[in-house]
Design an enzyme around this catalytic site. Sequence first.
Site, PDB file in Angstrom:
ATOM      1  N   GLY A   1      13.554   0.882   3.458  1.00 57.53           N
ATOM      2  CA  GLY A   1      12.178   1.176   3.076  1.00 57.53           C
ATOM      3  C   GLY A   1      11.167   0.817   4.135  1.00 57.53           C
ATOM      4  O   GLY A   1      11.142  -0.311   4.632  1.00 57.53           O
TER       5      GLY A   1
ATOM      6  N   GLY B   1       7.767   0.868   3.799  1.00 55.13           N
ATOM      7  CA  GLY B   1       6.437   0.647   3.216  1.00 55.13           C
ATOM      8  C   GLY B   1       5.801  -0.598   3.812  1.00 55.13           C
ATOM      9  O   GLY B   1       6.197  -1.069   4.881  1.00 55.13           O
ATOM     10  N   PHE B   2       4.816  -1.138   3.115  1.00 51.37           N
ATOM     11  CA  PHE B   2       4.134  -2.332   3.626  1.00 51.37           C
ATOM     12  C   PHE B   2       5.116  -3.468   3.881  1.00 51.37           C
ATOM     13  O   PHE B   2       5.067  -4.125   4.916  1.00 51.37           O
ATOM     14  CB  PHE B   2       3.073  -2.792   2.625  1.00 51.37           C
ATOM     15  CG  PHE B   2       1.868  -1.913   2.587  1.00 51.37           C
ATOM     16  CD1 PHE B   2       1.024  -1.822   3.691  1.00 51.37           C
ATOM     17  CD2 PHE B   2       1.550  -1.168   1.456  1.00 51.37           C
ATOM     18  CE1 PHE B   2      -0.102  -1.018   3.668  1.00 51.37           C
ATOM     19  CE2 PHE B   2       0.431  -0.355   1.427  1.00 51.37           C
ATOM     20  CZ  PHE B   2      -0.396  -0.274   2.528  1.00 51.37           C
TER      21      PHE B   2
ATOM     22  N   VAL C   1      19.185   6.024   0.712  1.00 50.89           N
ATOM     23  CA  VAL C   1      20.257   5.084   0.368  1.00 50.89           C
ATOM     24  C   VAL C   1      20.700   5.323  -1.068  1.00 50.89           C
ATOM     25  O   VAL C   1      19.885   5.318  -1.992  1.00 50.89           O
ATOM     26  CB  VAL C   1      19.794   3.628   0.554  1.00 50.89           C
ATOM     27  CG1 VAL C   1      20.919   2.664   0.167  1.00 50.89           C
ATOM     28  CG2 VAL C   1      19.378   3.387   1.995  1.00 50.89           C
TER      29      VAL C   1
ATOM     30  N   GLU D   1     -10.054   4.973  -9.506  1.00 50.44           N
ATOM     31  CA  GLU D   1     -10.499   5.597  -8.259  1.00 50.44           C
ATOM     32  C   GLU D   1     -10.399   7.114  -8.342  1.00 50.44           C
ATOM     33  O   GLU D   1     -11.286   7.842  -7.899  1.00 50.44           O
ATOM     34  CB  GLU D   1      -9.698   5.027  -7.080  1.00 50.44           C
ATOM     35  CG  GLU D   1     -10.091   3.564  -6.847  1.00 50.44           C
ATOM     36  CD  GLU D   1      -9.280   2.821  -5.789  1.00 50.44           C
ATOM     37  OE1 GLU D   1      -8.205   3.309  -5.408  1.00 50.44           O
ATOM     38  OE2 GLU D   1      -9.740   1.753  -5.364  1.00 50.44           O
TER      39      GLU D   1
ATOM     40  N   ASP E   1       7.319  -4.567  -3.865  1.00 44.87           N
ATOM     41  CA  ASP E   1       7.266  -4.132  -5.269  1.00 44.87           C
ATOM     42  C   ASP E   1       8.590  -4.292  -6.006  1.00 44.87           C
ATOM     43  O   ASP E   1       8.617  -4.561  -7.199  1.00 44.87           O
ATOM     44  CB  ASP E   1       6.870  -2.647  -5.344  1.00 44.87           C
ATOM     45  CG  ASP E   1       5.391  -2.429  -5.110  1.00 44.87           C
ATOM     46  OD1 ASP E   1       4.684  -3.425  -4.838  1.00 44.87           O
ATOM     47  OD2 ASP E   1       4.936  -1.276  -5.212  1.00 44.87           O
TER      48      ASP E   1
ATOM     49  N   ALA F   1      -0.061  -4.102  -2.144  1.00 48.56           N
ATOM     50  CA  ALA F   1       0.226  -4.240  -0.715  1.00 48.56           C
ATOM     51  C   ALA F   1       0.312  -5.701  -0.269  1.00 48.56           C
ATOM     52  O   ALA F   1       1.200  -6.075   0.494  1.00 48.56           O
ATOM     53  CB  ALA F   1      -0.841  -3.506   0.093  1.00 48.56           C
ATOM     54  N   GLN F   2      -0.605  -6.537  -0.721  1.00 49.30           N
ATOM     55  CA  GLN F   2      -0.700  -7.894  -0.182  1.00 49.30           C
ATOM     56  C   GLN F   2       0.575  -8.724  -0.353  1.00 49.30           C
ATOM     57  O   GLN F   2       1.092  -9.268   0.633  1.00 49.30           O
ATOM     58  CB  GLN F   2      -1.922  -8.620  -0.767  1.00 49.30           C
ATOM     59  CG  GLN F   2      -3.191  -8.425   0.042  1.00 49.30           C
ATOM     60  CD  GLN F   2      -3.015  -8.836   1.492  1.00 49.30           C
ATOM     61  OE1 GLN F   2      -2.385  -9.832   1.819  1.00 49.30           O
ATOM     62  NE2 GLN F   2      -3.548  -8.010   2.400  1.00 49.30           N
TER      63      GLN F   2
END
Lengths: 429, 429
Positions: free
Chosen positions: A15, A17-18, A83, A174, A305, A322-323
């Site tokens: 992965g 991602g972040f 995967v 949003e 996550d 994200a954090q």
Amino acid sequence: MNIPRTSFPRIVIIGGGFAGVSLAKKLSKQEVQVVLLDKHNYHTFQPLLYQVSTGGLEPDSIAYPIRKILKDFPNFHFRLADVKQIDTENNSVDTNIGALKFDYLVVASGSKTNYFGNSEIEKHSMAMKTIPQSLNLRSLILENFEEALLTSDLNERNALMNFVIVGGGPTGVELAGALAEIKKGILPKDYPDLDTRLAQINIIQSSGCLLKGMSDKASAKAEDFLEKLGVHIWKNVRVTNYDGKNVITNTDLVFQSSTVVWAAGVKGAVIKGLDANNFVSRGSRLLVNNFNQVKGFKHIFAIGDVACMESEENPYGHPMMAQPAIQQGEQLGENILNLIEDKTMQPFVYKDKGSMATVGRNKAVVDMPKFKFQGVFAWFVWMFVHLFFLIGFRNRMVVFVNWVYNYIRFDREARLIIRPFKNKNKVDD
Amino acid sequence: MNIPRTSFPRIVIIGGGFAGVSLAKKLSKQEVQVVLLDKHNYHTFQPLLYQVSTGGLEPDSIAYPIRKILKDFPNFHFRLADVKQIDTENNSVDTNIGALKFDYLVVASGSKTNYFGNSEIEKHSMAMKTIPQSLNLRSLILENFEEALLTSDLNERNALMNFVIVGGGPTGVELAGALAEIKKGILPKDYPDLDTRLAQINIIQSSGCLLKGMSDKASAKAEDFLEKLGVHIWKNVRVTNYDGKNVITNTDLVFQSSTVVWAAGVKGAVIKGLDANNFVSRGSRLLVNNFNQVKGFKHIFAIGDVACMESEENPYGHPMMAQPAIQQGEQLGENILNLIEDKTMQPFVYKDKGSMATVGRNKAVVDMPKFKFQGVFAWFVWMFVHLFFLIGFRNRMVVFVNWVYNYIRFDREARLIIRPFKNKNKVDD
């Protein structure tokens, strides 16, 4: 997979991602071989996907080639791979392009949309977790307006212009705000033939407040902002089904809508092979200890996550944002090196830097640990933080140009149906 | 189609390319009703499509919403529609969303790729006339590199990295130059595991020179530029078939390639109903007189690529490029108003403003009626002219940011496989 073995231990990261990217950066220039696997050749800046869906940003400005992020790092390999399974007995991952042995494995596969088992909702509603999904939604919104022009059936026209967003978290809020701005600023100019008052934007939230997890003040203010923009907020209502036409709820409320966006939840993108013993059913995540080690393994980790690290402050794991992903990636980078060198690993401690959401121009809410504020200043902070965390100078410049232009001109020019969505199969990759 | 009739005559324009848009702009604010029909809801700036295919620009920056171009014009209607047939007896067009009557009809449907009847080439090669086609090519190029990493079969790897561009016009030359720059600047960094020398770029040109129609100097210099970039140029060679693996030519030459771009010709996108009497087989265009009237009709016109206006300077019609299209659109705007008011129409006279092509950074060729020049200055002129003709301030800004960034950093960051192409059906819309 023909990746040559070196004398360095091999760390396979699933992965980009972040979490995966922050870990890979931390491991660069160390005496380890890093292999990053991802289904896409780009990193997606997910917090801005809603702006792609609503024509405010081009998709390419919030995506970044993974190979480029790590191009200067020796001992780094990227493979475009899906995967399928983790083989813990042979320390190997099975992918669509072959098997790969690992010494250390890090699952950073992120999360996917949680339909809570309702396959009809999954089939008919739109998700917004990937760039292709966001582009599908952009096409659908615009195709609906074009179709609304053509029909003489008022019910049908209503349904085409009635947007239902399920879930009042940051994504839902949003997106609702952006749609409300389109209704106000763009619809009347683009579709003078259409009674744009018919365009209705609804948020359905199962609990009693929006932006659960943020402060009461932020939640109330977001609601206030949305109501001023004309968004209908339905609280304590749960959607039970959607057949492509009617949104059924646990109350008497029924919505006729051609566009239902499912932003009601996510779940860990768990990969077969680990899920049996280590699965936390709440959120479908992998149970990890303080060092992000998957329960029962010393050399297999999960971050971001997909990882559920239970703690006093976060009994059900850290928020899927994200954090925590970035921080876990960084911490794990140090810990893997410690483990290799037989040093003591450091437990992960989450530093909550706060959270924020934007509703529209000059309207945002920010909760920092010490300050909470809403409105114009919050909106600038929101933009600054998002620009800061976006990867790549070019992306920042292009996003900045778009935002300045959109702000001055009350516009969103990427209202393009580049790949029509309607009457096509849902392809989300 | 439910477009209300007014007391103004109705002009239906088929196609929102350079010709259709320039005509619609000219007719704005006049006492006519204008209905523009297009399969896409956006205008495409075709001269920059090759930069989308090669990751230099995002697709959204060269597309512009048609509704926005004409939003301030009263009596203007846009419909997203695919015109199936023109019914000259009833003065009506049949589309996928219903029929529409017209008082005046303007066919501005542009051109499409000409495979000269070879369905195997059509099936296996890539075209670059639309944004989705260009994005498919972008995906394919990147997917090929990823796949080249995986195979241990050297023949297969060669084919995956061997690019064949058929046609040495501006599209072929510009694409070849961009691919050569990717080979030099990006491949070695992104794919350190790959022997990038294997990447070969070939242009196959049936005649004896590149950029036919431009000056000998321009042609020779373009060839020189390309050769310096390592592009192989095969002149006087005609491709006779391509089965997805082998490119067969009329000589002994055979190329093994996974990526064949067909830029060898275009033909008018003629619509059924007019083609019987007025069809010019060379280029499949509609024969028009000096006023762009389709032969045999007073109130049906054709402009741009699809129109063939024979003249002394251009016995086979004007070149199928942006300039004649824009100029014919403007002139026809005046002529239709003249016709309505029973005034004399003015014959179209083409003002050749010159032509240009770019090969790569600091390398372009420009033929103006009085000056011909090549090199760095030509390259700046090329960029300035393209920015100038691009529609929309935001698009210009975003393209400018990208160009400055790409120039300084020798980079192209939109190397994203957002919608994989391989193993999918060819969807070109």
